[in-house]
Scaffold this active site. Structure first.
Site, PDB file in Angstrom:
ATOM      1  N   GLN A 175       8.527 -14.772  74.333  1.00 14.89           N
ATOM      2  CA  GLN A 175       8.657 -16.225  74.254  1.00 14.89           C
ATOM      3  C   GLN A 175       7.341 -16.843  73.802  1.00 14.89           C
ATOM      4  OE1 GLN A 175       8.632 -19.502  77.603  1.00 14.89           O
ATOM      5  NE2 GLN A 175      10.721 -18.766  77.409  1.00 14.89           N
TER       6      GLN A 175
ATOM      7  N   SER B 223       9.134 -24.409  76.819  1.00 14.58           N
ATOM      8  CA  SER B 223       9.548 -23.263  76.008  1.00 14.58           C
ATOM      9  C   SER B 223       9.869 -23.725  74.589  1.00 14.58           C
ATOM     10  CB  SER B 223      10.785 -22.602  76.615  1.00 14.58           C
ATOM     11  OG  SER B 223      10.540 -22.214  77.958  1.00 14.58           O
TER      12      SER B 223
ATOM     13  N   ASP C 194      13.219 -17.196  82.071  1.00 13.61           N
ATOM     14  CA  ASP C 194      12.390 -18.328  81.643  1.00 13.61           C
ATOM     15  C   ASP C 194      11.563 -18.918  82.784  1.00 13.61           C
ATOM     16  OD1 ASP C 194      11.536 -20.182  79.642  1.00 13.61           O
ATOM     17  OD2 ASP C 194      12.912 -21.687  80.433  1.00 13.61           O
TER      18      ASP C 194
END
Length: 296
Positions: free
Chosen positions: A285, A235, A210
């Site tokens: 993502q 996110s 991430d």
């Protein structure tokens, strides 16, 4: 194992407070929310604690529901959805202050022999030829919106040796480029002792996944990101597929690209390769990518 890596491994070593209920602490954050990679990694740790070690995770799908509070512990509750002959499924909900902040579904599989193929590893310079992030950051300190931001970013990543293949987005503000980014990464030190098992390495890769994934979105628009104050990001959802074994304390190439951004959201796809060219992980993502009011 150095002190900073030991701290990260302790962060992932959740406390069991009841059957299938775990509690984790948080890093001090440079922004007023918990780092998404930490929550995803801790949730996966919680799921792994309820599955036999010979059945590692092969995929996860998750949603970030609310910003986490870095000053409070996070409670992870695991639901044992299914235990099959080949596959096991778990669902994890992360809760703070009585509200869910994160939801994860993970699937686990016993090893099987089968058909094998993969796309080739992209070209990239050797990581030893690239500067460490802590060496690179001071060069661009003048582009950060606050003088302490560069230092705080480095502190947040201090357990990870991260090396950008090309200039990072904060170094090219105002100059649109191909929506692609590459970094080499590994832990700052060897993972040893009781921490050295395949599930821990997968959870460490989840933690790092991430960190730079949305960089490719920023590249397409010449945006430096939240560190330069010209983008607000977070996110939204995160999915990973674990194809082959990896060690997070050995060099891994994280190759990412962005096919689209629209409506205040950006999509990024990533591939993590071992140094010898094996495709170990695929990542997708979508995140919030907003231009603040008043920003050009």
């Amino acid at each position: 194992m150095n002190e900073t890596l030991h701290y990260l491994l302790d962060l992932l070593d959740l406390e069991r407070i009841e059957q299938d209920i775990f509690r984790g602490d948080s890093h001090a954050s440079v922004i007023p929310r918990v780092f998404g990679g930490q929550v995803a990694a801790q949730a996966l740790v919680a799921a792994c604690r309820t599955v036999p070690e010979d059945r590692p995770p092969h995929s996860l799908h998750s949603y970030f529901l609310r910003p986490g509070d870095p000053g409070a512990p996070i409670v992870y509750t695991v639901d044992r959805i299914r235990d099959g002959r080949s596959f096991t499924t778990r669902r994890v909900v992360a809760v703070q202050h009585g509200q869910p902040i994160f939801h994860l579904s993970a699937s686990f599989q016993a090893h099987e022999e089968g058909l094998e193929h993969q796309e080739p590893m992209p070209a990239a310079p050797d990581p030893e030829t690239l500067p460490r992030a802590e060496e690179l950051m001071p060069k661009y300190r003048h582009l950060f919106f606050h003088e302490d931001v560069a230092r705080l970013v480095l502190e947040a990543r201090r357990a990870i040796d991260l090396r950008y293949v090309a200039e990072p987005p904060f170094a090219t503000k105002g100059e649109p480029r191909e929506p692609r980014s590459q970094v080499w990464f590994r832990t700052n030190g060897r993972v040893t002792g009781g921490h050295d098992n395949p599930a821990v390495h997968i959870c460490l890769a989840t933690y790092v996944s991430d960190m730079t994934l949305l960089d490719s979105v920023l590249m397409a628009h010449g945006r430096g990101g939240w560190t330069t104050g010209d983008v607000v990001g977070a996110s939204l959802d995160h999915a990973m597929w674990f194809h082959r074994p990896l060690r997070a304390d050995e060099w891994l190439l994280y190759d990412t690209e962005s096919p689209t951004s629209q409506n205040g959201r950006g999509l990024a796809r990533g591939r993590i390769f071992t140094r010898d060219g094996k495709l170990a992980v695929s990542v997708i993502q979508e995140g919030v990518v907003r231009v603040p009011r008043g920003a050009s």
